[in-house]
Motif scaffolding. Structure first.
Motif, PDB file in Angstrom:
ATOM      1  N   GLN A 170       0.832  -1.205   0.000  1.00  8.64           N
ATOM      2  CA  GLN A 170       0.000   0.000   0.000  1.00  8.64           C
ATOM      3  C   GLN A 170       0.873   1.263   0.000  1.00  8.64           C
ATOM      4  O   GLN A 170       0.667   2.188  -0.790  1.00  8.64           O
ATOM      5  N   VAL A 171       1.871   1.270   0.882  1.00 10.69           N
ATOM      6  CA  VAL A 171       2.729   2.445   1.026  1.00 10.69           C
ATOM      7  C   VAL A 171       3.572   2.663  -0.241  1.00 10.69           C
ATOM      8  O   VAL A 171       3.731   3.794  -0.715  1.00 10.69           O
ATOM      9  N   ARG A 173       2.783   1.660  -3.242  1.00 12.14           N
ATOM     10  CA  ARG A 173       1.877   2.053  -4.323  1.00 12.14           C
ATOM     11  C   ARG A 173       1.535   3.530  -4.221  1.00 12.14           C
ATOM     12  O   ARG A 173       1.526   4.252  -5.216  1.00 12.14           O
ATOM     13  N   GLU A 174       1.296   3.977  -2.999  1.00 13.66           N
ATOM     14  CA  GLU A 174       0.979   5.388  -2.767  1.00 13.66           C
ATOM     15  C   GLU A 174       2.111   6.269  -3.289  1.00 13.66           C
ATOM     16  O   GLU A 174       1.894   7.232  -4.020  1.00 13.66           O
ATOM     17  N   GLN A 178       1.821   8.773  -6.627  1.00  7.70           N
ATOM     18  CA  GLN A 178       1.963  10.218  -6.428  1.00  7.70           C
ATOM     19  C   GLN A 178       3.156  10.793  -7.183  1.00  7.70           C
ATOM     20  O   GLN A 178       3.109  11.886  -7.707  1.00  7.70           O
ATOM     21  N   TYR A 250      -9.133   7.085  -6.953  1.00 11.15           N
ATOM     22  CA  TYR A 250      -8.627   7.636  -5.694  1.00 11.15           C
ATOM     23  C   TYR A 250      -9.167   6.906  -4.452  1.00 11.15           C
ATOM     24  O   TYR A 250      -8.423   6.575  -3.536  1.00 11.15           O
ATOM     25  N   ASN A 257      -8.891  14.631   3.820  1.00 10.14           N
ATOM     26  CA  ASN A 257      -7.886  14.470   2.763  1.00 10.14           C
ATOM     27  C   ASN A 257      -7.809  15.670   1.818  1.00 10.14           C
ATOM     28  O   ASN A 257      -7.247  15.582   0.729  1.00 10.14           O
ATOM     29  N   ASP A 270      -2.957  12.374   0.546  1.00  9.79           N
ATOM     30  CA  ASP A 270      -3.161  10.988   0.985  1.00  9.79           C
ATOM     31  C   ASP A 270      -3.663  10.051  -0.125  1.00  9.79           C
ATOM     32  O   ASP A 270      -4.871   9.851  -0.300  1.00  9.79           O
ATOM     33  N   PHE A 271      -2.724   9.472  -0.815  1.00 10.98           N
ATOM     34  CA  PHE A 271      -3.054   8.541  -1.893  1.00 10.98           C
ATOM     35  C   PHE A 271      -2.982   7.082  -1.424  1.00 10.98           C
ATOM     36  O   PHE A 271      -2.733   6.171  -2.205  1.00 10.98           O
ATOM     37  N   GLY A 272      -3.208   6.893  -0.122  1.00 12.50           N
ATOM     38  CA  GLY A 272      -3.086   5.558   0.485  1.00 12.50           C
ATOM     39  C   GLY A 272      -3.986   4.506  -0.125  1.00 12.50           C
ATOM     40  O   GLY A 272      -3.651   3.329  -0.107  1.00 12.50           O
ATOM     41  N   ALA A 274      -5.358   4.909  -3.303  1.00  9.09           N
ATOM     42  CA  ALA A 274      -5.400   5.095  -4.753  1.00  9.09           C
ATOM     43  C   ALA A 274      -4.845   3.865  -5.455  1.00  9.09           C
ATOM     44  O   ALA A 274      -4.034   3.124  -4.908  1.00  9.09           O
ATOM     45  N   LYS A 275      -5.326   3.679  -6.665  1.00  8.89           N
ATOM     46  CA  LYS A 275      -4.875   2.520  -7.433  1.00  8.89           C
ATOM     47  C   LYS A 275      -4.826   2.873  -8.905  1.00  8.89           C
ATOM     48  O   LYS A 275      -5.670   3.618  -9.395  1.00  8.89           O
TER      49      LYS A 275
END
Ligand SMILES: Nc1ncnc2c1ncn2[C@@H]1O[C@H](COP(=O)(O)OP(=O)(O)OP(=O)(O)O)[C@@H](O)[C@H]1O
Length: 435
Positions: A170-171, A173-174, A178, A250, A257, A270-272, A274-275
């Protein structure tokens, strides 16, 4: 008796006579070769004799092979720069190359999104104050060491927390989403990322003279005017559309956010969740913040980019009315979310009421699911979206001029504590392979 060879050895005054056959037995081919010239010197004779014995020995003991030594290849690196003695203190030993060290797994885990050696690092900044706290660490406002006027937000996340919560993917990818996104006026840029042994760092855009996130602004000032909501809504719509056009979904549009700068312009952070998702494709992970979650995500079926428009609808509804559009403030699980008992906000303009009805329609056929439709909606009729992107409007001048009559708020009205509790503890995001 065979042939007799007579030979005088140098340094030896007596003559030795030998039987050739015997000699052959004793010295073998070496002796034979010696006889050819008849003039060889003693030490040459000894050398050959030794060689011959060695060959014999090898025949009996084949394991005694000659040892081979690997010749070291020449060092491809250029020679160290020469330095004079006076310069000795200033001389810096070149950094060892990466090949020379194994990378520890807790560093390797976060590569390449968080490089271990970065020109920009935590020593390049002075941390001034804490801006907020996230799931894995703290966000600080910082100024550059060489230019105290330049402000940044530095997100500092603990590796230990990330690993224990299984959020490495997750981190990473964020950070990659970004960093790869082109610049947009309403999306916080990530300038750099790096890691130390214990922490991950992200250097983020900080909104000039920030007044905090939209949640804090809403809490301090209460409901926003429709004019302010129109401008902030248009800025966020432009940011969301930009993400979708760049194949990013998003999935976490909410008050916390969005941070505002001193002119009230929005900046999405915060794109935590997002995909990367190509337009027209769908995904199925149930994630997001419960109160902003669209029926499509909550149902567990696949969904696409349009779910972000639903969450924006919830955000705009809260900004004006101070309540959630659906009675879900108590929900603690996506299965408990109810999408019934919606009522059109009253005490607001017809345009805003209609916008809410369209954005928050459970049925997808009636729902406003695209930027094109939103852009053409009567609520945004007075807005020129290219001027929005040029930041020609100033939302700050409209914030605080609330016209909304709180008398119309019903039982679902959230007081401060209840609102905060729902926000902070009901965030429901879990990840599975489909994430
Ligand atoms: N670029 C920024 N500028 C100003 N404030 C920021 C910025 N980024 C984060 N913040 C502040 O820090 C808080 C936490 O940041 P953020 O939500 O990005 O952290 P997180 O670890 O991703 O949290 P989450 O648990 O929501 O995923 C935000 O609510 C906001 O107040």
């Amino acid at each position: 008796m065979g042939n007799v060879a007579t030979r005088k050895r140098p340094g030896c005054h007596h003559t030795t006579v030998r039987n050739e056959e015997n000699n052959d037995e004793e010295d073998g081919p070496a002796r034979k070769r010696l006889r050819i010239g008849e003039t060889h010197i003693e030490n040459e004779y000894q050398k050959l004799a030794f060689k011959s014995r060695l060959q014999k020995l090898k025949k009996c003991r084949p394991h005694l092979k000659r040892r081979t030594y690997k010749v070291e290849e020449a060092d491809p690196r250029p020679p160290l720069p020469r330095f004079i003695v006076d310069d000795y203190d200033n001389y810096e030993k070149p950094e060892p190359t990466r090949k020379e060290f194994a990378i520890p797994w807790f560093e390797h885990l976060f590569l390449p999104e968080f490089p271990t050696r970065s020109v920009i690092n935590e020593k390049s900044f002075i941390l001034e104050r804490q801006l907020g706290r996230g799931s894995f660490g703290v966000v600080y406002c910082a100024s550059a060491i060489h230019d105290s006027e330049r402000k940044f937000a530095i997100k500092m996340q603990e590796k230990r927390e990330i690993i224990s919560k299984r959020a490495v993917l997750q981190v990473k990818r964020e950070a990659s989403i970004q960093r790869l996104l082109p610049a947009h006026p309403f999306i916080a840029r990530t300038y750099s990322t790096w890691q130390t042994r214990t922490h991950l760092y992200s250097l983020l855009q900080y909104p000039t003279g920030s007044t905090g996130d939209l949640f804090s602004v809403w809490r301090q000032r209460g409901s926003l005017s429709e004019a302010a909501i129109r401008l902030i809504g248009a800025e966020l719509a432009s940011a969301i559309d930009f993400l979708h056009r760049n194949d990013v979904i998003y999935r976490d549009v909410k008050l916390e956010n969005v941070v505002l700068d001193q002119w009230g312009h929005a900046l999405l952070i915060d794109f935590g969740l997002a995909k990367k998702l190509k337009q027209g494709s769908s995904t199925g992970t149930i994630c997001g913040t419960l109160q902003y979650m669209s029926p499509d995500v909550a149902s567990g079926h696949t969904y696409s980019h349009y779910v972000d428009w639903w969450s924006l609808g919830v955000l705009l509804h809260i900004l004006l009315t101070g309540i959630y559009p659906y009675p879900n403030s108590e929900a603690t699980h996506h299965a408990n979310l109810k999408f019934i008992d919606y009522s059109t906000p009253i005490g607001c303009s017809r345009e805003f009421a209609n916008l809410m009805d369209r954005m928050l329609a459970v049925s997808q056929t009636h729902r406003l699911c695209s930027f094109t439709v939103l852009h053409a909606h009567p609520f945004f009729r007075t807005i020129n979206f290219s001027k929005i992107e040029q930041k020609d409007y100033t939302p700050a001048s409209e914030i605080g001029n609330a016209e909304y009559d709180t008398y119309h708020q019903n039982d679902e009205t959230l007081d401060d504590t209840l609102f905060k509790e729902n926000y902070e503890f009901d965030r429901f995001d879990y990840f599975n392979d489909r994430f």
